[in-house]
Design an enzyme around this catalytic site. Structure first.
Site, short mmCIF file in Angstrom:
data_model
loop_
_atom_site.label_atom_id
_atom_site.label_comp_id
_atom_site.label_asym_id
_atom_site.label_seq_id
_atom_site.Cartn_x
_atom_site.Cartn_y
_atom_site.Cartn_z
CB THR A 1 -0.94 0.01 1.23
OG1 THR A 1 -1.57 -1.24 1.36
CG2 THR A 1 -2.00 1.09 1.12
NE ARG B 1 -6.71 -9.47 0.65
CZ ARG B 1 -6.00 -8.45 1.07
NH1 ARG B 1 -5.49 -7.59 0.19
NH2 ARG B 1 -5.80 -8.23 2.36
#
Length: 323
Positions: A193, A221
């Protein structure tokens, strides 16, 4: 109001043996992105434009796990997700399952500005991007040789943890992963991230988060990064972006909870961040960055390191990895 402020992150959980040259490369990229945001803020760009601008830059550089350089699925492809939120009116946009949009954060912004919805995923998100002429690239553009190697190691290790918190050589054959998600050991955990939070000179807060997700993740996912209130949140009090174990962040509604304890418990920004990291993650490992409407900056993490940088209008600037 205390003036503008900006914080960026490149993921929580860092190998303590990360080579010095990699540490320096990370710091240079974070500094570059901070300076990009600072220049935009000094030009009176609103907070929502600044967070998009900075995250686009992070997505374009393959160093961190977003855009080009994203973690690979179990099939060796890239599925990206992103979200953006404007504290003014709590407007938001999010996308998941993006495979050919060069900058997923700009697609999330487009969902916020140009659709009646807050969240689009997979083929619907791709079609929306094409309709609005966003730049598209082949999926191969996002795949790096480094990540091909990481995926190969992940598959060979099977249920061995491979991430920036635990050096690979410390994971012997047959050792079960020490980190679990939803009660199950995970086979690999990639550096996760990128994110940016900003408050502008008008006191408007915004947040943006983008990721390629987990290395060797199952197809389809979805993590915390595109989920408003979990990985990203902004309101009139603050802006928050999270990084780390997505399933733990989702369960703790981490980003929203920072704003909630500020509002309902009267905590200051750093107090709220510390409270949420300590009380809302259970056994999960994660970190987050935040700004307040008053121009304060804060961050917190409960793992080994977090790539981050922050700056304020009064001249304060810091770029770091460790505690």
């Amino acid at each position: 109001m205390g003036g503008w402020a900006i914080v960026v992150h490149g993921g929580a959980g860092v190998d303590p043996n990360l080579p010095a040259e990699r540490q320096e490369e990370a710091k240079q990229l974070l500094t570059h992105c901070l300076n990009l945001g600072i220049s935009a803020l000094r030009s009176s760009l609103p907070a929502i434009d600044v967070v998009e601008l900075v995250v686009r830059e992070l997505e374009t550089n393959p160093f961190f796990n977003s855009g080009r350089g994203s973690a690979l699925t179990e099939k060796g492809t890239v599925e990206m997700e992103a979200s953006i939120m404007d504290g003014k009116g709590r407007r938001c946009g999010a996308v998941s399952g993006v495979t050919t949009v060069k900058n997923p954060i700009s697609l999330a912004r487009l969902v916020m500005d140009k659709s009646p919805h807050s969240y689009l995923a997979f083929s619907g998100a791709e079609a929306f991007a094409k309709k609005h002429d966003l730049e598209m690239v082949d999926n191969e553009y996002f795949i790096t040789e480094d990540n091909k190697g990481m995926l190969k190691q992940a598959k060979e290790a099977n249920t061995i943890l491979f991430d920036y918190r635990v050096p690979l050589e410390s994971c012997g054959a047959g050792v079960e992963s020490p980190i679990q998600m939803n009660g199950l050991p995970i086979s690999v955990y990639a550096p996760e991230t990128v994110g940016c939070v900003v408050v502008d000179s008008q006191g408007r807060c915004a947040a943006a988060t983008s990721t390629g997700g987990l290395m060797n993740k199952m197809m389809g996912r979805i993590g915390d990064s595109p989920l408003i209130g979990a990985g990203t949140y902004a309101c009139d009090l603050c802006g928050v972006s999270c990084t780390g174990e997505g399933e733990a962040i989702i369960r703790g509604t981490l980003a929203r909870d920072v704003a909630a304890v500020m509002e309902y418990k009267g905590l200051g920004l750093q107090e709220a961040v510390d409270f949420v990291v300590k009380e809302r993650l259970d056994e999960g490992k994660a970190g987050l960055i935040a700004v307040s409407k008053n121009g304060e900056v804060a961050y917190g993490f409960n793992c080994v390191g977090m790539f981050r940088g922050c700056a304020t209008e009064d001249g304060f600037m810091e770029v770091g990895i460790w505690e």
